[in-house]
Write an enzyme that holds these catalytic residues in place. Structure first.
Site, mmCIF file in Angstrom:
data_model
loop_
_atom_site.group_PDB
_atom_site.id
_atom_site.type_symbol
_atom_site.label_atom_id
_atom_site.label_comp_id
_atom_site.label_asym_id
_atom_site.label_seq_id
_atom_site.Cartn_x
_atom_site.Cartn_y
_atom_site.Cartn_z
ATOM 1 N N LYS A 88 0.823 -1.216 0.000
ATOM 2 C CA LYS A 88 0.000 0.000 0.000
ATOM 3 C C LYS A 88 0.854 1.261 0.000
ATOM 4 O O LYS A 88 0.622 2.172 -0.774
ATOM 5 C CB LYS A 88 -0.870 0.087 1.271
ATOM 6 C CG LYS A 88 -2.033 -0.833 1.356
ATOM 7 C CD LYS A 88 -2.915 -0.488 2.552
ATOM 8 C CE LYS A 88 -2.235 -0.511 3.905
ATOM 9 N NZ LYS A 88 -1.707 -1.795 4.336
ATOM 10 N N ARG A 131 -9.275 1.694 8.805
ATOM 11 C CA ARG A 131 -8.896 0.334 9.152
ATOM 12 C C ARG A 131 -9.991 -0.370 9.948
ATOM 13 O O ARG A 131 -9.831 -1.551 10.284
ATOM 14 C CB ARG A 131 -7.620 0.357 9.994
ATOM 15 C CG ARG A 131 -6.330 0.116 9.204
ATOM 16 C CD ARG A 131 -5.216 0.127 10.217
ATOM 17 N NE ARG A 131 -3.998 -0.523 9.827
ATOM 18 C CZ ARG A 131 -2.941 0.097 9.302
ATOM 19 N NH1 ARG A 131 -2.976 1.363 8.988
ATOM 20 N NH2 ARG A 131 -1.831 -0.584 9.083
ATOM 21 N N ARG A 144 11.727 -6.371 5.488
ATOM 22 C CA ARG A 144 11.547 -4.998 5.008
ATOM 23 C C ARG A 144 12.506 -4.037 5.729
ATOM 24 O O ARG A 144 12.724 -4.135 6.932
ATOM 25 C CB ARG A 144 10.096 -4.569 5.273
ATOM 26 C CG ARG A 144 9.805 -3.136 4.907
ATOM 27 C CD ARG A 144 8.332 -2.880 4.773
ATOM 28 N NE ARG A 144 7.632 -2.757 6.041
ATOM 29 C CZ ARG A 144 6.339 -2.425 6.145
ATOM 30 N NH1 ARG A 144 5.618 -2.246 5.055
ATOM 31 N NH2 ARG A 144 5.769 -2.324 7.311
ATOM 32 N N ARG A 185 11.470 -1.163 10.871
ATOM 33 C CA ARG A 185 10.405 -0.628 11.714
ATOM 34 C C ARG A 185 10.262 -1.449 12.988
ATOM 35 O O ARG A 185 10.407 -2.666 12.964
ATOM 36 C CB ARG A 185 9.079 -0.657 10.938
ATOM 37 C CG ARG A 185 8.828 0.617 10.179
ATOM 38 C CD ARG A 185 7.622 0.521 9.298
ATOM 39 N NE ARG A 185 6.419 0.060 9.979
ATOM 40 C CZ ARG A 185 5.198 0.098 9.437
ATOM 41 N NH1 ARG A 185 5.041 0.578 8.219
ATOM 42 N NH2 ARG A 185 4.147 -0.344 10.093
ATOM 43 N N ARG A 212 -0.457 -8.135 13.674
ATOM 44 C CA ARG A 212 -0.996 -7.137 12.728
ATOM 45 C C ARG A 212 -1.848 -7.812 11.663
ATOM 46 O O ARG A 212 -2.878 -7.281 11.248
ATOM 47 C CB ARG A 212 0.150 -6.349 12.084
ATOM 48 C CG ARG A 212 0.756 -5.327 13.052
ATOM 49 C CD ARG A 212 2.162 -4.920 12.673
ATOM 50 N NE ARG A 212 2.246 -4.272 11.399
ATOM 51 C CZ ARG A 212 3.358 -4.261 10.643
ATOM 52 N NH1 ARG A 212 4.454 -4.884 11.064
ATOM 53 N NH2 ARG A 212 3.362 -3.644 9.508
HETATM 54 P P1 AMP Z 1 1.087 1.273 8.864
HETATM 55 O O1 AMP Z 1 2.273 2.139 8.691
HETATM 56 O O2 AMP Z 1 -0.077 1.681 7.992
HETATM 57 O O3 AMP Z 1 1.410 -0.190 8.743
HETATM 58 O O4 AMP Z 1 0.572 1.501 10.376
HETATM 59 C C1 AMP Z 1 1.405 1.157 11.467
HETATM 60 C C2 AMP Z 1 0.596 1.127 12.747
HETATM 61 O O5 AMP Z 1 0.014 2.416 12.974
HETATM 62 C C3 AMP Z 1 -0.578 0.166 12.773
HETATM 63 O O6 AMP Z 1 -0.188 -1.154 13.106
HETATM 64 C C4 AMP Z 1 -1.453 0.811 13.849
HETATM 65 O O7 AMP Z 1 -0.944 0.565 15.141
HETATM 66 C C5 AMP Z 1 -1.262 2.295 13.573
HETATM 67 N N1 AMP Z 1 -2.282 2.797 12.619
HETATM 68 C C6 AMP Z 1 -2.042 3.309 11.370
HETATM 69 N N2 AMP Z 1 -3.201 3.645 10.776
HETATM 70 C C7 AMP Z 1 -4.187 3.340 11.648
HETATM 71 C C8 AMP Z 1 -5.608 3.423 11.603
HETATM 72 N N3 AMP Z 1 -6.257 3.876 10.521
HETATM 73 N N4 AMP Z 1 -6.306 3.007 12.707
HETATM 74 C C9 AMP Z 1 -5.673 2.558 13.797
HETATM 75 N N5 AMP Z 1 -4.340 2.418 13.890
HETATM 76 C C10 AMP Z 1 -3.591 2.810 12.830
#
Ligand code: AMP
Length: 207
Positions: free
Chosen positions: A14, A89, A123, A153, A164
Site C-alpha cells: 500500500k 482500518r 523490510r 520498523r 498485525r
Molecule cells: P502502517 O504504517 O499503515 O502499517 O501503520 C502502522 C501502525 O500504525 C498500525 O499497526 C497501527 O498501530 C497504527 N495505525 C495506522 N493507521 C491506523 C488506523 N487507521 N487506525 C488505527 N491504527 C492505525
C-alpha cells in the site's frame, strides 16, 4: 475529484504504491502510520498515546486517527483529491470518513498471509525519503536513493507481524465488503511485479 482509499493487509505494498501513484497523479499521499510514527518521534501527546498500541501491532483508537485524517484532508492541497494509505482500518473509521467526505474509489491490493510475513520481516525503510527495500533484493545498509541509513520498523518483527495480520483479518477485512456494497471497490493483484501493480492501479483510477 479523486478521493482514494488504499486497502490491503500490512505488507501488500500500500505505502509503496501510494507513493508511486501520488507522484504520477499529483495527489497528496496521506499515511496515518507515517503521521503517527512522526508524532512518536516528536514526542507529541498523540505520539505518546499511540506508541504502545503500535509497538504491539494493535490499532490506535478510532477517535485519534479520525481526528488526524479529518484535519489533514481539510487542507488546501487535498482540494482535488488525495490518497489515504492505511485509513480507514475499522468500520467506525469508514463510517466517520463517509460523514466528512465522499470517497470516489477504494483500491484493494490483494496478497496472501504467508508472503506478507516474508515481505515484512525482511523490510527495511529509509527514514529520510520513505523508500522501502527488502533484504532479499538489496543488501546495503544505506538508502539507494538518498544515502541515509536504512532502519527496520519497530513493528516489523515476527510476533508483531502475526498480530498485525490477525488484526487486519478481523477489523479491516470487512471494509472490502463495505466499499464493494457502495460499488467503488477495485481489486488489484498484489503478487505481480511492482511496476505492473502500479500500472493496474493507474488503469483502475483512470477508467
Ligand atoms: P502502517 O504504517 O499503515 O502499517 O501503520 C502502522 C501502525 O500504525 C498500525 O499497526 C497501527 O498501530 C497504527 N495505525 C495506522 N493507521 C491506523 C488506523 N487507521 N487506525 C488505527 N491504527 C492505525
Amino acid at each position: 475529484m479523486k478521493n482514494l482509499v488504499f486497502l490491503g493487509p500490512p505488507g501488500a505494498g500500500k505505502g509503496t504504491q501510494a507513493a508511486r501513484i501520488s507522484a504520477r497523479l499529483g495527489l497528496p499521499h496521506i499515511s496515518t502510520g507515517n503521521i503517527l510514527r512522526a508524532a512518536i518521534k516528536e514526542g507529541t501527546p498523540i505520539g505518546l498515546k499511540a506508541k504502545s498500541y503500535m509497538d504491539a501491532g494493535n490499532l490506535v483508537p478510532d477517535e485519534v486517527v479520525i481526528g488526524i485524517v479529518k484535519d489533514r484532508i481539510a487542507k488546501d492541497d487535498c482540494a482535488n483529491g488525495y490518497i489515504l494509505d492505511g485509513f480507514p482500518r475499522t468500520l467506525p473509521q469508514a463510517e466517520a470518513l463517509a460523514q466528512i467526505t465522499q470517497i470516489t474509489m477504494a483500491v484493494n491490493i490483494a496478497v496472501e498471509d504467508e508472503l506478507l510475513v516474508k515481505r515484512l520481516s525482511g523490510r527495511r525503510v529509509c527514514p529520510a525519503c520513505g523508500l522501502t527495500t527488502h533484504v532479499n533484493s538489496y543488501s546495503g545498509a544505506n538508502c539507494p536513493t538518498c544515502g541515509a541509513a536504512l532502519i527496520q520498523r519497530a513493528d516489523d518483527n515476527e510476533a508483531t507481524i502475526r498480530n498485525r495480520l490477525s488484526v487486519y483479518n478481523k477489523q479491516t477485512q470487512p471494509l472490502i465488503d463495505f466499499y464493494q456494497q457502495r460499488g467503488i471497490l477495485e481489486t488489484v493483484d498484489g503478487y505481480q511485479d511492482i511496476d505492473l501493480v502500479t500500472d493496474a492501479i493507474v488503469r483502475a483510477i483512470e477508467a
